[in-house]
Design a protein around this motif. Structure first.
Motif, mmCIF file in Angstrom:
data_model
loop_
_atom_site.group_PDB
_atom_site.id
_atom_site.type_symbol
_atom_site.label_atom_id
_atom_site.label_comp_id
_atom_site.label_asym_id
_atom_site.label_seq_id
_atom_site.Cartn_x
_atom_site.Cartn_y
_atom_site.Cartn_z
ATOM 1 N N GLN A 148 41.795 -65.725 -41.598
ATOM 2 C CA GLN A 148 42.709 -66.914 -40.787
ATOM 3 C C GLN A 148 42.828 -68.100 -41.681
ATOM 4 O OE1 GLN A 148 43.204 -66.562 -37.780
ATOM 5 N NE2 GLN A 148 42.372 -64.689 -37.269
ATOM 6 N N PHE A 149 42.586 -68.176 -43.026
ATOM 7 C CA PHE A 149 43.005 -69.159 -43.739
ATOM 8 C C PHE A 149 44.323 -69.170 -44.241
ATOM 9 C CE2 PHE A 149 38.606 -68.655 -46.304
ATOM 10 C CZ PHE A 149 37.928 -69.175 -44.796
ATOM 11 N N ALA A 150 45.119 -70.436 -43.921
ATOM 12 C CA ALA A 150 46.407 -70.647 -43.953
ATOM 13 C C ALA A 150 47.004 -70.020 -45.291
ATOM 14 C CB ALA A 150 46.778 -71.940 -43.632
ATOM 15 N N GLN A 151 46.102 -70.364 -46.536
ATOM 16 C CA GLN A 151 46.537 -69.987 -47.757
ATOM 17 C C GLN A 151 46.872 -68.627 -47.884
ATOM 18 O OE1 GLN A 151 43.749 -71.490 -46.938
ATOM 19 N NE2 GLN A 151 42.007 -70.866 -48.438
ATOM 20 N N HIS A 152 46.281 -67.878 -47.087
ATOM 21 C CA HIS A 152 46.234 -66.055 -47.260
ATOM 22 C C HIS A 152 47.287 -65.606 -46.431
ATOM 23 C CE1 HIS A 152 41.851 -66.699 -48.261
ATOM 24 N NE2 HIS A 152 42.402 -66.840 -49.236
ATOM 25 N N ARG A 153 48.012 -66.440 -45.488
ATOM 26 C CA ARG A 153 48.975 -65.877 -44.366
ATOM 27 C C ARG A 153 50.095 -64.996 -45.087
ATOM 28 N NH1 ARG A 153 48.684 -63.940 -39.680
ATOM 29 N NH2 ARG A 153 50.635 -63.067 -39.056
ATOM 30 N N PRO A 154 50.729 -65.487 -46.421
ATOM 31 C CA PRO A 154 51.757 -64.706 -46.835
ATOM 32 C C PRO A 154 51.184 -63.338 -47.244
ATOM 33 C CG PRO A 154 51.728 -66.800 -47.882
ATOM 34 C CD PRO A 154 50.444 -66.793 -47.141
ATOM 35 N N TYR A 155 49.912 -63.051 -47.722
ATOM 36 C CA TYR A 155 49.109 -61.821 -47.922
ATOM 37 C C TYR A 155 49.026 -60.899 -46.623
ATOM 38 C CZ TYR A 155 49.174 -62.205 -53.098
ATOM 39 O OH TYR A 155 49.601 -62.350 -54.455
ATOM 40 N N VAL A 156 48.415 -61.721 -45.752
ATOM 41 C CA VAL A 156 48.118 -61.020 -44.498
ATOM 42 C C VAL A 156 49.642 -60.391 -44.138
ATOM 43 C CG1 VAL A 156 47.772 -61.494 -41.826
ATOM 44 C CG2 VAL A 156 46.256 -62.643 -43.681
ATOM 45 N N PRO A 184 51.945 -59.943 -56.837
ATOM 46 C CA PRO A 184 52.248 -61.298 -56.175
ATOM 47 C C PRO A 184 53.028 -61.117 -55.033
ATOM 48 C CG PRO A 184 53.852 -60.836 -57.830
ATOM 49 C CD PRO A 184 53.060 -59.963 -57.820
ATOM 50 N N VAL A 185 53.028 -62.103 -54.187
ATOM 51 C CA VAL A 185 54.354 -62.246 -53.008
ATOM 52 C C VAL A 185 55.240 -63.093 -53.319
ATOM 53 C CG1 VAL A 185 52.605 -61.501 -51.099
ATOM 54 C CG2 VAL A 185 52.474 -63.847 -51.679
ATOM 55 N N PRO A 186 56.358 -62.899 -52.749
ATOM 56 C CA PRO A 186 56.837 -61.631 -52.012
ATOM 57 C C PRO A 186 56.895 -60.500 -53.235
ATOM 58 C CG PRO A 186 58.692 -63.105 -52.724
ATOM 59 C CD PRO A 186 57.686 -63.757 -53.186
ATOM 60 N N LEU A 187 56.750 -59.543 -52.543
ATOM 61 C CA LEU A 187 56.871 -58.076 -53.422
ATOM 62 C C LEU A 187 57.914 -57.925 -54.088
ATOM 63 C CD1 LEU A 187 55.459 -55.462 -50.843
ATOM 64 C CD2 LEU A 187 54.523 -56.214 -53.004
ATOM 65 N N ALA A 188 58.081 -57.432 -55.420
ATOM 66 C CA ALA A 188 59.018 -57.269 -56.168
ATOM 67 C C ALA A 188 59.540 -55.976 -55.784
ATOM 68 C CB ALA A 188 58.740 -57.217 -57.698
ATOM 69 N N ALA A 189 60.745 -55.546 -56.022
ATOM 70 C CA ALA A 189 61.372 -54.328 -55.361
ATOM 71 C C ALA A 189 60.501 -53.149 -56.016
ATOM 72 C CB ALA A 189 62.927 -54.383 -55.823
ATOM 73 N N MET A 204 52.069 -59.524 -45.726
ATOM 74 C CA MET A 204 52.620 -58.448 -46.514
ATOM 75 C C MET A 204 51.864 -57.141 -46.025
ATOM 76 S SD MET A 204 52.306 -58.166 -50.706
ATOM 77 C CE MET A 204 50.626 -57.525 -50.454
ATOM 78 N N PHE A 205 50.630 -57.342 -45.946
ATOM 79 C CA PHE A 205 49.874 -56.128 -45.532
ATOM 80 C C PHE A 205 50.263 -55.597 -44.255
ATOM 81 C CE2 PHE A 205 47.266 -56.785 -49.225
ATOM 82 C CZ PHE A 205 46.598 -55.653 -49.489
ATOM 83 N N LEU A 206 50.658 -56.582 -43.205
ATOM 84 C CA LEU A 206 51.001 -56.011 -41.843
ATOM 85 C C LEU A 206 52.160 -55.325 -42.141
ATOM 86 C CD1 LEU A 206 49.998 -59.065 -39.642
ATOM 87 C CD2 LEU A 206 48.892 -56.791 -39.712
ATOM 88 N N ASP A 207 53.145 -55.938 -43.012
ATOM 89 C CA ASP A 207 54.427 -55.231 -43.049
ATOM 90 C C ASP A 207 54.313 -53.843 -43.813
ATOM 91 O OD1 ASP A 207 55.835 -57.298 -41.952
ATOM 92 O OD2 ASP A 207 56.618 -58.077 -43.927
ATOM 93 N N LEU A 208 53.333 -53.738 -45.010
ATOM 94 C CA LEU A 208 53.060 -52.400 -45.398
ATOM 95 C C LEU A 208 52.638 -51.227 -44.687
ATOM 96 C CD1 LEU A 208 51.905 -53.628 -48.664
ATOM 97 C CD2 LEU A 208 53.889 -52.551 -48.450
#
Length: 280
Positions: A200-208, A164-169, A210-214
Protein backbone atom coordinates in the motif's frame (compact mmCIF):
# COMPACT_ATOMS: atom_id res chain seq x y z
CA UNK A 1 -13.63 -25.62 -17.64
CA UNK A 2 -10.46 -24.00 -16.37
CA UNK A 3 -10.23 -22.85 -12.78
CA UNK A 4 -8.07 -20.42 -10.86
CA UNK A 5 -7.16 -21.25 -7.26
CA UNK A 6 -5.69 -18.80 -4.76
CA UNK A 7 -3.71 -20.31 -1.89
CA UNK A 8 -2.33 -18.85 1.33
CA UNK A 9 1.11 -19.86 2.56
CA UNK A 10 1.26 -21.26 6.09
CA UNK A 11 4.74 -19.74 6.33
CA UNK A 12 3.04 -16.38 5.76
CA UNK A 13 0.82 -17.03 8.79
CA UNK A 14 3.83 -16.73 11.12
CA UNK A 15 4.26 -13.56 13.17
CA UNK A 16 7.32 -11.29 13.25
CA UNK A 17 9.09 -13.82 15.50
CA UNK A 18 8.48 -16.67 13.05
CA UNK A 19 5.82 -18.23 15.27
CA UNK A 20 2.08 -18.90 15.26
CA UNK A 21 0.26 -19.74 18.49
CA UNK A 22 -2.66 -21.34 16.68
CA UNK A 23 -2.60 -25.04 15.82
CA UNK A 24 -2.45 -25.87 12.13
CA UNK A 25 -6.15 -26.78 12.00
CA UNK A 26 -7.16 -23.36 13.37
CA UNK A 27 -4.88 -21.61 10.87
CA UNK A 28 -6.50 -23.54 8.04
CA UNK A 29 -9.97 -22.67 9.33
CA UNK A 30 -9.03 -19.00 9.16
CA UNK A 31 -7.66 -19.46 5.64
CA UNK A 32 -10.84 -21.20 4.49
CA UNK A 33 -13.10 -18.61 6.15
CA UNK A 34 -11.21 -15.83 4.33
CA UNK A 35 -12.10 -17.35 0.97
CA UNK A 36 -8.81 -18.96 -0.05
CA UNK A 37 -8.99 -22.14 -2.10
CA UNK A 38 -6.04 -23.84 -0.46
CA UNK A 39 -2.73 -23.47 1.31
CA UNK A 40 0.99 -24.06 0.84
CA UNK A 41 3.25 -25.84 3.32
CA UNK A 42 6.16 -28.25 3.71
CA UNK A 43 4.88 -31.62 2.57
CA UNK A 44 7.07 -34.70 2.77
CA UNK A 45 7.16 -36.13 6.31
CA UNK A 46 4.51 -38.83 6.93
CA UNK A 47 2.86 -37.38 10.05
CA UNK A 48 2.51 -33.77 8.78
CA UNK A 49 1.37 -34.98 5.36
CA UNK A 50 -1.36 -37.08 6.94
CA UNK A 51 -2.41 -34.27 9.30
CA UNK A 52 -2.50 -31.60 6.59
CA UNK A 53 -4.33 -33.87 4.17
CA UNK A 54 -7.02 -34.70 6.72
CA UNK A 55 -7.49 -31.05 7.69
CA UNK A 56 -7.61 -29.93 4.07
CA UNK A 57 -10.21 -32.54 3.19
CA UNK A 58 -12.40 -31.53 6.12
CA UNK A 59 -12.33 -27.88 5.03
CA UNK A 60 -12.49 -28.42 1.27
CA UNK A 61 -9.04 -26.92 0.73
CA UNK A 62 -6.42 -27.81 -1.85
CA UNK A 63 -2.75 -28.32 -0.97
CA UNK A 64 0.39 -27.02 -2.61
CA UNK A 65 3.14 -29.17 -1.16
CA UNK A 66 6.69 -27.88 -0.82
CA UNK A 67 9.88 -29.92 -0.89
CA UNK A 68 13.55 -28.91 -0.75
CA UNK A 69 15.32 -31.82 -2.47
CA UNK A 70 19.04 -32.16 -3.04
CA UNK A 71 19.12 -35.55 -4.74
CA UNK A 72 16.97 -37.85 -6.85
CA UNK A 73 16.25 -40.00 -3.82
CA UNK A 74 14.97 -37.01 -1.82
CA UNK A 75 12.12 -36.65 -4.29
CA UNK A 76 11.57 -40.41 -4.61
CA UNK A 77 11.09 -40.75 -0.84
CA UNK A 78 8.75 -37.76 -0.70
CA UNK A 79 6.59 -39.04 -3.55
CA UNK A 80 6.19 -42.37 -1.76
CA UNK A 81 4.78 -40.46 1.23
CA UNK A 82 2.61 -38.04 -0.75
CA UNK A 83 1.18 -40.33 -3.42
CA UNK A 84 -1.47 -42.04 -1.22
CA UNK A 85 -2.82 -38.62 -0.19
CA UNK A 86 -2.25 -36.54 -3.31
CA UNK A 87 -2.10 -32.77 -3.61
CA UNK A 88 -2.89 -30.06 -6.13
CA UNK A 89 0.80 -29.91 -7.03
CA UNK A 90 4.21 -30.32 -5.46
CA UNK A 91 6.69 -27.46 -5.69
CA UNK A 92 10.42 -28.16 -5.59
CA UNK A 93 12.86 -25.64 -4.19
CA UNK A 94 15.92 -27.46 -5.42
CA UNK A 95 18.47 -26.99 -2.63
CA UNK A 96 21.39 -27.35 -5.03
CA UNK A 97 23.98 -24.89 -6.38
CA UNK A 98 24.96 -26.54 -9.65
CA UNK A 99 28.37 -25.56 -11.03
CA UNK A 100 27.57 -26.58 -14.60
CA UNK A 101 24.49 -26.75 -16.78
CA UNK A 102 25.12 -30.44 -17.39
CA UNK A 103 25.05 -31.15 -13.66
CA UNK A 104 21.75 -29.33 -13.30
CA UNK A 105 20.20 -31.02 -16.34
CA UNK A 106 21.12 -34.49 -15.08
CA UNK A 107 19.55 -33.91 -11.66
CA UNK A 108 16.38 -32.18 -12.85
CA UNK A 109 15.88 -34.76 -15.57
CA UNK A 110 15.92 -37.50 -12.92
CA UNK A 111 13.18 -35.61 -11.08
CA UNK A 112 11.13 -35.31 -14.26
CA UNK A 113 11.20 -39.09 -14.71
CA UNK A 114 10.01 -39.59 -11.13
CA UNK A 115 7.24 -37.02 -11.63
CA UNK A 116 5.83 -39.15 -14.44
CA UNK A 117 4.86 -41.76 -11.84
CA UNK A 118 2.39 -39.56 -9.89
CA UNK A 119 -0.94 -38.03 -10.87
CA UNK A 120 -0.21 -34.49 -9.66
CA UNK A 121 2.14 -31.92 -11.21
CA UNK A 122 5.67 -31.51 -9.87
CA UNK A 123 6.95 -27.97 -10.50
CA UNK A 124 10.42 -26.48 -10.10
CA UNK A 125 10.34 -23.13 -8.32
CA UNK A 126 12.35 -20.09 -9.37
CA UNK A 127 14.10 -19.07 -6.17
CA UNK A 128 17.32 -17.54 -4.90
CA UNK A 129 19.98 -19.84 -3.44
CA UNK A 130 18.48 -22.73 -5.35
CA UNK A 131 19.29 -24.41 -8.66
CA UNK A 132 17.18 -21.72 -10.36
CA UNK A 133 18.99 -18.84 -8.63
CA UNK A 134 20.30 -17.29 -11.85
CA UNK A 135 17.81 -16.19 -14.51
CA UNK A 136 19.94 -16.88 -17.64
CA UNK A 137 21.01 -20.24 -16.19
CA UNK A 138 17.36 -21.17 -15.64
CA UNK A 139 16.52 -20.18 -19.21
CA UNK A 140 19.37 -22.43 -20.40
CA UNK A 141 17.92 -25.23 -18.26
CA UNK A 142 14.51 -24.76 -19.89
CA UNK A 143 16.04 -25.00 -23.35
CA UNK A 144 17.70 -28.29 -22.43
CA UNK A 145 14.58 -29.75 -20.79
CA UNK A 146 11.47 -28.96 -22.87
CA UNK A 147 9.24 -30.95 -20.47
CA UNK A 148 10.26 -28.94 -17.41
CA UNK A 149 7.43 -27.00 -15.77
CA UNK A 150 8.11 -24.11 -13.42
CA UNK A 151 6.47 -22.48 -10.43
CA UNK A 152 7.21 -18.79 -11.00
CA UNK A 153 8.25 -16.63 -8.06
CA UNK A 154 9.46 -13.59 -9.96
CA UNK A 155 10.29 -11.64 -6.81
CA UNK A 156 13.61 -13.48 -6.56
CA UNK A 157 14.72 -12.39 -10.00
CA UNK A 158 13.56 -8.79 -9.57
CA UNK A 159 15.44 -8.43 -6.27
CA UNK A 160 18.35 -10.72 -7.11
CA UNK A 161 19.11 -9.05 -10.45
CA UNK A 162 18.12 -5.55 -9.26
CA UNK A 163 15.61 -5.23 -12.10
CA UNK A 164 14.33 -1.64 -12.26
CA UNK A 165 11.03 -0.19 -13.38
CA UNK A 166 10.05 0.37 -16.04
CA UNK A 167 11.09 -3.03 -17.35
CA UNK A 168 13.77 -2.93 -20.03
CA UNK A 169 12.94 -4.93 -23.14
CA UNK A 170 15.53 -7.63 -22.37
CA UNK A 171 14.33 -8.04 -18.79
CA UNK A 172 10.72 -8.30 -19.89
CA UNK A 173 11.57 -10.86 -22.56
CA UNK A 174 13.43 -13.05 -20.07
CA UNK A 175 10.69 -12.87 -17.42
CA UNK A 176 8.06 -13.64 -20.05
CA UNK A 177 10.11 -16.69 -21.06
CA UNK A 178 9.90 -17.90 -17.45
CA UNK A 179 6.15 -17.30 -17.39
CA UNK A 180 5.73 -19.23 -20.64
CA UNK A 181 6.96 -22.35 -18.85
CA UNK A 182 5.13 -21.75 -15.55
CA UNK A 183 2.10 -23.66 -14.24
CA UNK A 184 1.65 -21.68 -11.04
CA UNK A 185 2.80 -18.59 -9.18
CA UNK A 186 4.05 -17.52 -5.78
CA UNK A 187 2.95 -13.97 -5.16
CA UNK A 188 4.72 -11.11 -3.47
CA UNK A 189 5.91 -7.76 -4.77
CA UNK A 190 9.64 -7.07 -4.82
CA UNK A 191 11.64 -4.00 -5.71
CA UNK A 192 15.08 -3.89 -7.28
CA UNK A 193 16.58 -3.90 -3.77
CA UNK A 194 14.07 -5.68 -1.50
CA UNK A 195 12.42 -9.04 -2.01
CA UNK A 196 9.16 -8.03 -0.29
CA UNK A 197 7.73 -4.53 -0.05
CA UNK A 198 4.52 -3.17 1.46
CA UNK A 199 1.68 -3.26 -1.03
CA UNK A 200 0.00 0.00 0.00
CA UNK A 201 2.97 2.38 0.17
CA UNK A 202 2.85 4.94 -2.65
CA UNK A 203 6.56 4.58 -3.41
CA UNK A 204 6.02 0.90 -4.20
CA UNK A 205 3.13 1.40 -6.62
CA UNK A 206 5.29 1.16 -9.78
CA UNK A 207 6.47 -2.30 -8.67
CA UNK A 208 2.95 -3.37 -7.71
CA UNK A 209 1.79 -2.45 -11.20
CA UNK A 210 4.76 -4.21 -12.79
CA UNK A 211 4.01 -7.45 -10.93
CA UNK A 212 0.30 -7.28 -11.71
CA UNK A 213 1.19 -6.85 -15.38
CA UNK A 214 3.60 -9.80 -15.26
CA UNK A 215 1.07 -12.06 -13.53
CA UNK A 216 -1.54 -11.02 -16.06
CA UNK A 217 0.82 -11.99 -18.87
CA UNK A 218 1.46 -15.34 -17.19
CA UNK A 219 -2.25 -16.06 -16.80
CA UNK A 220 -2.94 -15.09 -20.40
CA UNK A 221 -0.14 -17.34 -21.58
CA UNK A 222 -1.53 -20.27 -19.55
CA UNK A 223 -5.05 -19.70 -20.88
CA UNK A 224 -3.74 -19.80 -24.44
CA UNK A 225 -2.27 -23.29 -23.97
CA UNK A 226 -4.21 -26.39 -25.03
CA UNK A 227 -6.68 -27.71 -22.45
CA UNK A 228 -4.58 -30.86 -22.28
CA UNK A 229 -1.82 -28.76 -20.68
CA UNK A 230 -3.89 -28.46 -17.50
CA UNK A 231 -7.22 -27.27 -16.19
CA UNK A 232 -6.24 -25.66 -12.87
CA UNK A 233 -3.87 -22.75 -12.27
CA UNK A 234 -2.75 -21.68 -8.79
CA UNK A 235 -1.46 -18.50 -7.19
CA UNK A 236 -0.07 -18.53 -3.64
CA UNK A 237 -0.07 -15.39 -1.54
CA UNK A 238 3.36 -15.78 0.04
CA UNK A 239 4.08 -12.71 2.15
CA UNK A 240 6.75 -14.01 4.45
CA UNK A 241 7.69 -12.98 8.00
CA UNK A 242 10.98 -11.17 8.74
CA UNK A 243 13.53 -11.01 7.29
CA UNK A 244 11.33 -11.01 4.19
CA UNK A 245 8.98 -8.49 5.78
CA UNK A 246 10.63 -5.14 6.48
CA UNK A 247 10.81 -4.18 10.17
CA UNK A 248 11.40 -1.08 12.28
CA UNK A 249 14.04 -0.52 14.96
CA UNK A 250 12.08 -2.70 17.41
CA UNK A 251 11.75 -5.61 14.99
CA UNK A 252 8.07 -4.90 14.33
CA UNK A 253 6.69 -5.13 10.81
CA UNK A 254 5.66 -2.04 8.89
CA UNK A 255 2.53 -3.63 7.43
CA UNK A 256 -0.15 -6.17 8.34
CA UNK A 257 0.68 -9.17 6.16
CA UNK A 258 -2.67 -10.89 6.69
CA UNK A 259 -4.52 -7.82 5.43
CA UNK A 260 -2.06 -7.61 2.54
CA UNK A 261 -2.65 -11.28 1.71
CA UNK A 262 -6.38 -10.59 1.48
CA UNK A 263 -5.69 -7.59 -0.74
CA UNK A 264 -3.38 -9.63 -2.96
CA UNK A 265 -6.01 -12.37 -3.20
CA UNK A 266 -8.59 -9.87 -4.40
CA UNK A 267 -6.18 -8.24 -6.86
CA UNK A 268 -5.14 -11.47 -8.51
CA UNK A 269 -8.73 -12.68 -8.81
CA UNK A 270 -9.54 -9.42 -10.56
CA UNK A 271 -6.64 -10.05 -12.94
CA UNK A 272 -7.96 -13.55 -13.62
CA UNK A 273 -11.46 -12.18 -14.29
CA UNK A 274 -10.05 -9.65 -16.74
CA UNK A 275 -8.06 -12.33 -18.56
CA UNK A 276 -10.96 -14.76 -18.84
CA UNK A 277 -13.36 -12.03 -19.95
CA UNK A 278 -10.92 -11.05 -22.69
CA UNK A 279 -10.67 -14.64 -23.96
CA UNK A 280 -14.45 -15.31 -24.04
Amino acid sequence: MREFLVFQSLWAMQDHRGQNALPVEAQLERIAAAGFDGFTDHFWMPAPVQRLSAAAKALGLQIEGQLFPRTRDDLARALDVIAPHGCHHLTLQADVRAHTLGEAVSLVESWLRLAEQVDFPVLLETHRYRITNDLPFTLDLLRELPDLKLLADLSHYVAGREIPVPLAADDQQQLHAILARSWGFHGRVASCEQVQVGLQFAQHRPYVEMFLDLWQHGIQDWLARPASAGTSLSFTCELGPPPYAITDADGLELTDRWDESLQLKDWIRQVWAQCTTATN
